[in-house]
Design an enzyme around this catalytic site. Structure first.
Site, short mmCIF file in Angstrom:
data_model
loop_
_atom_site.label_atom_id
_atom_site.label_comp_id
_atom_site.label_asym_id
_atom_site.label_seq_id
_atom_site.Cartn_x
_atom_site.Cartn_y
_atom_site.Cartn_z
N GLY A 45 42.70 -100.44 -17.76
CA GLY A 45 42.38 -98.98 -17.43
C GLY A 45 41.56 -98.48 -18.46
O GLY A 45 40.36 -98.71 -18.21
N LYS A 49 41.44 -95.25 -7.00
CA LYS A 49 41.73 -93.75 -7.39
C LYS A 49 42.97 -93.33 -6.40
O LYS A 49 42.69 -93.72 -5.32
CB LYS A 49 40.36 -92.61 -7.58
CG LYS A 49 40.84 -91.44 -7.93
CD LYS A 49 41.50 -91.35 -9.31
CE LYS A 49 41.73 -89.92 -9.67
NZ LYS A 49 42.66 -89.53 -11.04
N THR A 109 50.21 -93.13 -17.55
CA THR A 109 50.20 -92.35 -18.77
C THR A 109 51.08 -91.62 -19.20
O THR A 109 52.11 -91.37 -18.44
CB THR A 109 48.90 -91.38 -19.01
OG1 THR A 109 49.28 -90.60 -17.70
CG2 THR A 109 47.61 -92.21 -18.63
N CYS A 150 52.07 -89.43 -11.80
CA CYS A 150 50.85 -88.80 -12.38
C CYS A 150 51.34 -87.67 -13.39
O CYS A 150 52.20 -86.75 -12.75
CB CYS A 150 49.92 -88.18 -11.36
SG CYS A 150 48.73 -87.20 -12.25
O1 RRO Z 1 44.23 -87.69 -12.07
C1 RRO Z 1 44.90 -87.61 -13.14
O2 RRO Z 1 44.70 -86.63 -13.88
C2 RRO Z 1 45.47 -88.80 -13.61
C3 RRO Z 1 46.43 -89.37 -12.58
BR1 RRO Z 1 46.59 -89.00 -10.77
C4 RRO Z 1 47.30 -90.41 -13.04
O3 RRO Z 1 48.46 -90.99 -12.39
N1 RRO Z 1 47.56 -90.78 -14.28
C5 RRO Z 1 46.77 -89.75 -15.33
O4 RRO Z 1 46.96 -90.10 -16.41
N2 RRO Z 1 45.96 -88.92 -14.61
#
Ligand code: RRO
Length: 325
Positions: free
Chosen positions: A275, A52, A203, A139
């Site tokens: 993922g 993470k 994403t 992100c």
């Molecule tokens: O933590 C998130 O909401 C998150 C992250 Br850091 C990311 O890189 N990609 C995502 O879809 N969610």
């Protein structure tokens, strides 16, 4: 302890100065820091994991719900929930050092400003116990202070990567976003700035609306789309990046079965990451690794290098001139 790990098998490769027993890793954000999945899968059957994302300070994350279904996909807005640098160094790295020494570990790093990335890398560097970093510049749920994610702005991306390069000699991966007009030049900027590898893709921004409340289905509003619907986007991103860069690529997005992973390898990825599918079945990555091995045997593949980038085709639409009208 019994292990499923094939040594020096056809799927094994040396990358970033390290041995990957097979090309399958767990993607950031879907396996915590490993400990969370310790009873659910055999880590030794994997090539590695990406943790993470770690930030300088702890993050509580976004309001629930943080995950919702979105057709053949999942939408998340976790909001970078993580224990922060100090606890990762004191609690998570020691566990990983003791239990994941047989596989490769990348620590994902995130921040609001470049300096936060560099300070997290410096802090982790002083503890060690892992192979390298994946700079999360993409992100969709926790962006750059006052701006878009770094991965949507090649100059901003360059600054973060150059600074991180100055504070570590470890392998440095850069994770890119899918929602750019052409990902090739963004991958090229990462390589120019000193990255050792590029991970494609994070994403895709999306929104699910609850039609009863007329409010977002996620607690935080919009989120990041992942799962099977993202796969074709990720495969094309790898293919385009392959044409513009010479460093190893890591493909991620929508891999559920071995054939999905093989598409990424053929497009030019040296490694793949699993993922969303891990949420449904934590053993997906193991099953995918076995399936790639079976495909290799069936197709007479003696070395994984024979698969990587072996895609035969073009992605550009053919322009036919002089049609009707
Ligand atoms: O933590 C998130 O909401 C998150 C992250 Br850091 C990311 O890189 N990609 C995502 O879809 N969610």
């Amino acid at each position: 302890m019994p292990t499923n790990r094939p040594t020096n098998g056809p799927l094994s490769q040396t990358l970033f100065g390290a041995t990957f027993h097979n090309p399958v890793l767990l993607a950031s954000g879907t396996c915590g820091f490993g400990e969370e999945l310790r009873d659910a899968l055999d880590f030794e059957a994997l090539g590695g994991i990406v943790t993470k994302s770690v930030t300088l300070e702890p993050r509580a994350g976004n309001p629930a719900p943080r995950l919702v279904e979105a057709g053949n996909a999942m939408l998340n807005s976790v909001g970078l929930a993580n224990p922060g640098l100090a606890r990762v160094c004191s609690e998570k790295l020691p566990w990983m050092r003791e239990h994941l020494s047989g596989i490769q570990v990348f620590v994902s790093v995130a921040g609001h400003i470049p300096d936060e990335y560099w300070r997290v890398v410096e802090g982790l560097e002083s503890v060690g116990g892992f192979l390298g970093y994946e700079l999360n510049l993409s992100c969709p749920n926790d962006t750059r202070l006052g701006g878009l994610p770094f991965a949507l702005d090649p100059e901003a991306l360059r600054g973060v990567v150059e600074g991180a390069r100055r504070v570590t000699d470890r392998p440095l991966l850069v994770k890119l976003a899918p929602n750019v007009p052409d990902i090739g030049p963004v991958a090229e900027a990462a390589e120019d700035a000193g990255a050792d590898g590029v991970t494609l893709v994070n994403t895709m921004p999306g929104l699910v609306i609850d039609v009863t409340s007329r409010r977002p289905a996620l607690g935080a509003g919009s989120g990041g789309l992942s799962g099977p619907a993202l796969r074709a986007v990720g495969v094309l991103a790898v293919h385009r990046a392959r044409a513009c860069t010479s460093i190893p690529l890591l493909g991620v997005g929508g891999i559920t079965v071995a054939e999905d992973a093989i598409q990424y390898l053929l497009a030019g990825a040296s490694l793949v990451q699993i993922g969303t599918a891990t949420f449904a079945d934590p053993r997906t990555a193991q099953t995918v690794a076995k399936g790639i091995a079976r495909y290799g045997e069936k197709m007479g593949v003696e070395n994984i290098q024979d698969l990587i980038g072996a895609y035969q085709g073009t992605d550009r639409p053919v322009h036919v001139s002089g049609g009707p009208g």
